[in-house]
Write an enzyme that holds these catalytic residues in place. Structure first.
Site, mmCIF file in Angstrom:
data_model
loop_
_atom_site.group_PDB
_atom_site.id
_atom_site.type_symbol
_atom_site.label_atom_id
_atom_site.label_comp_id
_atom_site.label_asym_id
_atom_site.label_seq_id
_atom_site.Cartn_x
_atom_site.Cartn_y
_atom_site.Cartn_z
ATOM 1 N N CYS A 18 0.815 -1.232 0.000
ATOM 2 C CA CYS A 18 0.000 0.000 0.000
ATOM 3 C C CYS A 18 0.844 1.276 0.000
ATOM 4 C CB CYS A 18 -0.938 -0.006 1.190
ATOM 5 S SG CYS A 18 -1.895 -1.518 1.284
ATOM 6 N N HIS A 49 -3.349 6.986 2.342
ATOM 7 C CA HIS A 49 -3.773 5.656 1.888
ATOM 8 C C HIS A 49 -5.169 5.388 2.454
ATOM 9 C CE1 HIS A 49 -4.065 1.522 1.037
ATOM 10 N NE2 HIS A 49 -3.763 1.087 2.252
ATOM 11 N N ASN A 92 -10.077 -0.407 0.032
ATOM 12 C CA ASN A 92 -8.623 -0.301 0.048
ATOM 13 C C ASN A 92 -8.084 -0.881 -1.264
ATOM 14 O OD1 ASN A 92 -5.881 -0.802 0.468
ATOM 15 N ND2 ASN A 92 -6.145 -1.471 2.586
HETATM 16 O O1 UT7 Z 1 -3.743 -1.485 3.530
HETATM 17 C C1 UT7 Z 1 -2.828 -2.081 4.400
HETATM 18 C C2 UT7 Z 1 -3.052 -1.580 5.728
HETATM 19 N N1 UT7 Z 1 -4.245 -2.185 6.257
HETATM 20 C C3 UT7 Z 1 -4.852 -1.587 7.258
HETATM 21 O O2 UT7 Z 1 -4.435 -0.542 7.662
HETATM 22 C C4 UT7 Z 1 -5.995 -2.299 7.918
HETATM 23 C C5 UT7 Z 1 -5.880 -2.119 9.403
HETATM 24 N N2 UT7 Z 1 -6.908 -2.830 10.171
HETATM 25 C C6 UT7 Z 1 -8.196 -2.432 10.151
HETATM 26 O O3 UT7 Z 1 -8.567 -1.533 9.437
HETATM 27 C C7 UT7 Z 1 -9.131 -3.084 11.131
HETATM 28 O O4 UT7 Z 1 -8.398 -3.861 12.048
HETATM 29 C C8 UT7 Z 1 -10.212 -3.975 10.462
HETATM 30 C C9 UT7 Z 1 -11.214 -3.111 9.729
HETATM 31 C C10 UT7 Z 1 -9.561 -4.948 9.523
HETATM 32 C C11 UT7 Z 1 -10.974 -4.770 11.529
HETATM 33 O O5 UT7 Z 1 -11.522 -3.863 12.476
HETATM 34 P P1 UT7 Z 1 -11.365 -4.170 14.039
HETATM 35 O O6 UT7 Z 1 -12.072 -3.124 14.769
HETATM 36 O O7 UT7 Z 1 -9.884 -4.308 14.296
HETATM 37 O O8 UT7 Z 1 -12.133 -5.514 14.202
HETATM 38 P P2 UT7 Z 1 -11.605 -6.937 14.739
HETATM 39 O O9 UT7 Z 1 -10.786 -7.614 13.697
HETATM 40 O O10 UT7 Z 1 -10.992 -6.749 16.098
HETATM 41 O O11 UT7 Z 1 -12.971 -7.690 14.920
HETATM 42 C C12 UT7 Z 1 -13.959 -7.256 15.847
HETATM 43 C C13 UT7 Z 1 -15.144 -8.176 15.746
HETATM 44 C C14 UT7 Z 1 -14.782 -9.654 15.819
HETATM 45 O O12 UT7 Z 1 -15.813 -10.305 16.564
HETATM 46 P P3 UT7 Z 1 -15.547 -10.760 18.070
HETATM 47 O O13 UT7 Z 1 -14.388 -11.710 17.998
HETATM 48 O O14 UT7 Z 1 -15.240 -9.503 18.812
HETATM 49 O O15 UT7 Z 1 -16.848 -11.407 18.443
HETATM 50 C C15 UT7 Z 1 -14.835 -10.100 14.387
HETATM 51 O O16 UT7 Z 1 -15.158 -11.478 14.263
HETATM 52 O O17 UT7 Z 1 -15.809 -7.996 14.490
HETATM 53 C C16 UT7 Z 1 -15.961 -9.254 13.847
HETATM 54 N N3 UT7 Z 1 -15.854 -9.072 12.407
HETATM 55 C C17 UT7 Z 1 -16.901 -8.830 11.604
HETATM 56 N N4 UT7 Z 1 -18.205 -8.682 11.851
HETATM 57 C C18 UT7 Z 1 -19.004 -8.420 10.807
HETATM 58 C C19 UT7 Z 1 -14.723 -9.094 11.659
HETATM 59 N N5 UT7 Z 1 -15.036 -8.868 10.367
HETATM 60 C C20 UT7 Z 1 -16.361 -8.707 10.314
HETATM 61 C C21 UT7 Z 1 -17.250 -8.445 9.275
HETATM 62 N N6 UT7 Z 1 -18.575 -8.298 9.554
HETATM 63 N N7 UT7 Z 1 -16.852 -8.322 7.997
#
Ligand code: UT7
Length: 334
Positions: free
Chosen positions: A109, A261, A291
């Protein structure tokens, strides 16, 4: 000597995939995606190749130019159409850029930022203004393209990643122009991904000579530990913003617009807050694109220029961060 960003281009595939469309493959919902990322839709390539997208974006950036003046083509991508020839070589051939040296770079990225950083160094050292090693004084432009078809490496059964990414291309034409201030600073940095927080393996031929354990050791689709990468991103974007401001002798208030980004709205909000800048100064395109890795920054740059709000003399900062891990920022004057 000034190296200015003279023009930009952008191309996206026709198919729009809304958040709700993703429910067909994974258990997710629009509200979660919007709240956690800011993304509402993305474009997915169905009939368009990466080369189609790259060439369309490049043609916009090259509008009105003499193609013989282009001395360098750098394509930033982690999803080339093929390994050989490079996307750069294919773009050069397709557009008939007779005098260009062309190659690809792979820094995920941050790729577009690294592309500008390389091009700036090569132009400054007189390396672009040459045919067969002889200086011409006319070949003074470089084309930097970010292009991705991330839909081909996404795991469409993994809801934590497949909702994030999209396809597209963005391009910028750099010109060596003593009349312009152009690029004021550029800074890139690599950080070791000690926990393999963002990876994508690839398929290799099996050989009769190697140990089986060497073959295809990794998942051949994108795998990301979201919260680890999120923490990295928030810190890295802050570091490269600070460093590029310091190198240019500027403060955050001197920057008219920021083009980060487009990974997650919350990362952009955190940067705005850290540098006490209004969010209105930050280009947000991710709601419509998701993204698009190396293509995100040039696509967002095209979008902000397209609004018509940037004035001559405005200072713009581009910021990238992502796999590698890698990050970088460029400040230039319009
Ligand atoms: O381009 C390269 C650089 N990339 C980035 O900068 C991405 C950086 N990371 C992020 O943007 C975020 O970490 C994400 C958007 C990928 C995820 O957000 P988050 O707030 O970190 O969520 P998480 O992975 O901690 O998940 C929270 C909850 C989980 O449920 P539990 O375990 O708390 O019950 C996931 O299972 O959200 C759940 N979850 C979803 N729910 C509905 C994860 N993906 C989804 C989904 N729909 N698509």
């Amino acid at each position: 000597m000034g190296i200015s960003i003279k023009n930009t281009g952008k191309a996206v595939p026709k198919l729009v995939v809304k958040n709700d469309d993703l429910n067909r493959f994974v258990e997710t919902d629009n509200d979660w995606i919007v709240a956690r990322t800011g993304i509402t839709e993305r474009r997915i390539a169905t009939s368009e190749s990466g080369l189609d997208l790259a060439v369309s974006a490049a043609k916009l950036a090259l509008d009105g130019e003499n193609y013989d003046d282009i001395g360098l083509v750098i394509v930033a991508t982690v999803t080339p159409d093929k390994l050989v020839p490079s996307m750069g070589a294919l773009v050069k051939r397709e557009l008939g850029l007779a005098n260009a040296v062309a190659f690809d770079i792979s820094t995920a990225c941050s790729g577009f930022i690294y592309g500008i950083w390389i091009a700036e160094a090569l132009i400054k050292n007189g390396m672009v203004d040459k045919v067969n090693g002889v200086s011409t004084n006319t070949i003074n432009k470089a084309l930097i393209i970010g292009v991705e078809r991330l839909s081909r490496i996404v795991d469409w059964t993994d809801r934590s990643t497949c909702i994030l990414f999209g396809d597209g291309a963005g391009a910028a034409l750099l010109e060596n122009n003593p009349q312009e201030k152009g690029i004021l600073s550029s800074f890139v940095k690599n950080y070791d991904d000690t926990t393999n927080s963002l990876t994508c393996g690839m398929e290799f031929s099996k050989t009769p000579f190697t140990d089986d354990s060497l073959d295809n050791p990794e998942k051949q689709s994108l795998s990301m530990h979201g919260s680890q990468v999120f923490k990295f991103a928030v810190n890295a974007i802050g570091e490269v913003m600070e460093k590029s401001l310091e190198l240019a002798g500027l403060t955050a208030d001197d920057i008219a617009y920021y083009v980060p980004h487009q990974a997650n709205l919350r990362i952009i909000l955190s940067a705005a807050k850290k540098f006490k800048q209004p969010i209105e100064k930050f280009q947000i395109s991710l709601n419509e694109t998701g993204n698009v890795s190396a293509a995100s920054v040039p696509m967002a740059l095209y979008d902000i220029i397209d609004t018509g709000k940037i004035k001559k003399g405005d200072k713009i900062m581009l910021m990238g961060f992502g796999g590698g891990l890698s990050a970088g920022a460029v400040i230039f004057e319009m």
